[in-house]
Design a protein around this motif. Structure first.
Motif, short mmCIF file in Angstrom:
data_model
loop_
_atom_site.label_atom_id
_atom_site.label_comp_id
_atom_site.label_asym_id
_atom_site.label_seq_id
_atom_site.Cartn_x
_atom_site.Cartn_y
_atom_site.Cartn_z
N SER A 116 0.82 -1.21 0.00
CA SER A 116 0.00 0.00 0.00
C SER A 116 0.85 1.26 0.00
CB SER A 116 -0.93 0.00 1.21
OG SER A 116 -0.18 -0.06 2.42
N SER A 117 2.07 1.16 0.54
CA SER A 117 2.99 2.30 0.55
C SER A 117 4.41 1.77 0.60
CB SER A 117 2.73 3.21 1.74
OG SER A 117 2.99 2.53 2.95
N MET A 118 5.35 2.64 0.27
CA MET A 118 6.77 2.30 0.33
C MET A 118 7.49 3.41 1.07
SD MET A 118 7.65 0.62 -3.36
CE MET A 118 6.76 -0.84 -3.91
N PRO A 119 7.96 3.15 2.29
CA PRO A 119 8.62 4.19 3.08
C PRO A 119 9.77 4.86 2.32
CG PRO A 119 8.23 2.24 4.41
CD PRO A 119 7.89 1.86 3.01
N GLY A 120 9.73 6.19 2.30
CA GLY A 120 10.80 6.95 1.68
C GLY A 120 10.72 7.09 0.19
N LEU A 121 9.65 6.57 -0.41
CA LEU A 121 9.56 6.58 -1.87
C LEU A 121 8.10 6.62 -2.31
CD1 LEU A 121 11.09 6.10 -4.63
CD2 LEU A 121 10.58 3.68 -4.29
N PRO A 122 7.75 7.49 -3.27
CA PRO A 122 6.39 7.42 -3.82
C PRO A 122 6.15 6.06 -4.46
CG PRO A 122 7.49 9.47 -4.47
CD PRO A 122 8.53 8.61 -3.84
N HIS A 123 4.99 5.52 -4.25
CA HIS A 123 4.66 4.21 -4.80
C HIS A 123 4.76 4.25 -6.33
CE1 HIS A 123 2.48 0.51 -5.64
NE2 HIS A 123 2.59 0.20 -4.36
N PRO A 124 5.29 3.18 -6.96
CA PRO A 124 5.38 3.17 -8.43
C PRO A 124 4.08 3.47 -9.15
CG PRO A 124 6.66 1.36 -7.53
CD PRO A 124 5.94 1.99 -6.37
N GLU A 125 2.95 3.16 -8.51
CA GLU A 125 1.67 3.45 -9.15
C GLU A 125 1.42 4.95 -9.29
OE1 GLU A 125 -0.47 1.39 -10.69
OE2 GLU A 125 1.18 -0.02 -10.38
N THR A 126 2.16 5.76 -8.51
CA THR A 126 1.99 7.21 -8.60
C THR A 126 2.98 7.87 -9.55
OG1 THR A 126 3.52 7.77 -6.79
CG2 THR A 126 1.26 7.18 -6.19
N TRP A 127 3.94 7.10 -10.08
CA TRP A 127 4.88 7.68 -11.04
C TRP A 127 4.13 8.04 -12.32
CZ3 TRP A 127 9.22 3.38 -10.77
CH2 TRP A 127 9.73 3.33 -9.48
N THR A 128 4.55 9.11 -12.97
CA THR A 128 3.89 9.55 -14.20
C THR A 128 4.46 8.78 -15.39
OG1 THR A 128 3.58 11.77 -13.30
CG2 THR A 128 3.43 11.52 -15.69
#
Length: 262
Positions: A67-79
């Motif tokens: 659901s989340s990755m500490p210290g990094l935006p989740h790959p699903e949120t990358w453009t």
């Protein structure tokens, strides 16, 4: 200060993004990713296997479970960027108005209009020793050509392909007991660390020392099934895959400790 981070949406891109997010946290970051699948990746069995493990399993399956990755935006949120056309991917990237762009494992070529529009330049992480290993699949070709030490070159992007001034080179000794995936991961880890330092210098208004590439060099394309059959090590092993997954999904403090120990 705005920094655009351009990676591929796969396991090595995830590792690169994690390192850059940690090292460049002083800036406003936005993550962009290439998602292109080339025809050869579906036609050559070894390339299909790599796509399966590096993207389908690592990102589409395992990352999707987080659901989340500490210290990094989740790959699903990358453009996602599908191309670098003026009204397409280039416009999407430049709408962020980046002061600096760092590219690691990114599958698209930056056109001159994009290069000219980024005030402090584009830093690229190329997983091959330049100028001898320009182009595609450089880790494979370095192993195939019998190099005893593999290189990952960090350079500024210019009009050519992998031709810009060299900012630094990360080196990985060839280990016959490890797989191609393991060597590729090590190359990117070392190169991205160099790139992060160069980008931090650019962000401060400095100029990282660069060295023009010597004349000559060679350009490589995707290997064929016959090329893979002649490779003197496996594409991947269970041990190496588990290790690379662990690094890509590790929390920042753990990932940093692993890189320091490597």
């Amino acid at each position: 200060m705005r920094i655009a981070i351009c990676v591929k949406k796969d396991i090595h891109g995830l590792l690169a993004a994690r390192i850059l997010a940690d090292r460049l946290s002083f800036a406003e970051l936005r993550f962009f990713c290439s998602v292109k699948t080339r025809e050869a990746e579906l036609d050559v069995p070894a390339l299909r296997l790599m796509k399966l493990l590096e993207r389908d399993v690592a990102i589409d399956t395992l990352a999707a479970l987080e659901s989340s990755m500490p210290g990094l935006p989740h790959p699903e949120t990358w453009t996602p960027l599908m191309d670098m056309k003026a009204e397409g991917g280039a416009a999407t990237l430049l709408a962020f108005r980046p002061d600096v762009v760092v590219s690691a494992r990114f599958s698209l070529i930056f056109p001159q209009r994009v290069i000219d529009a980024v005030p402090r330049g584009i830093v690229n992480v190329h997983p091959g020793a330049l100028p001898g290993y320009r182009g595609l699949f450089a880790p494979f070709w370095q192993v195939a050509k019998g190099e005893r030490e593999l290189g990952c070159t960090v350079h500024m992007v210019d009009r050519g392909i992998d031709t810009g001034p060299i900012l630094g080179v990360a080196r990985v000794p060839f280990q016959s007991s490890r797989s191609l995936m393991w060597h590729t991961s090590r190359l990117y880890s070392g190169g991205v660390e160099i790139a992060a330092r160069a980008v931090a210098t650019l962000a401060r208004g400095g100029t990282p020392p660069g060295t023009p590439q010597p004349a000559g060099g060679a350009y490589f394309r995707f290997p064929s099934a016959a090329d893979f059959a002649a490779l003197p090590l496996p594409i991947v092993s269970a041990r190496d895959y588990a290790e690379v997954l662990g690094q890509a999904f590790a929390e920042p403090a753990i990932a940093h400790a692993d890189r320091q120990a490597a």
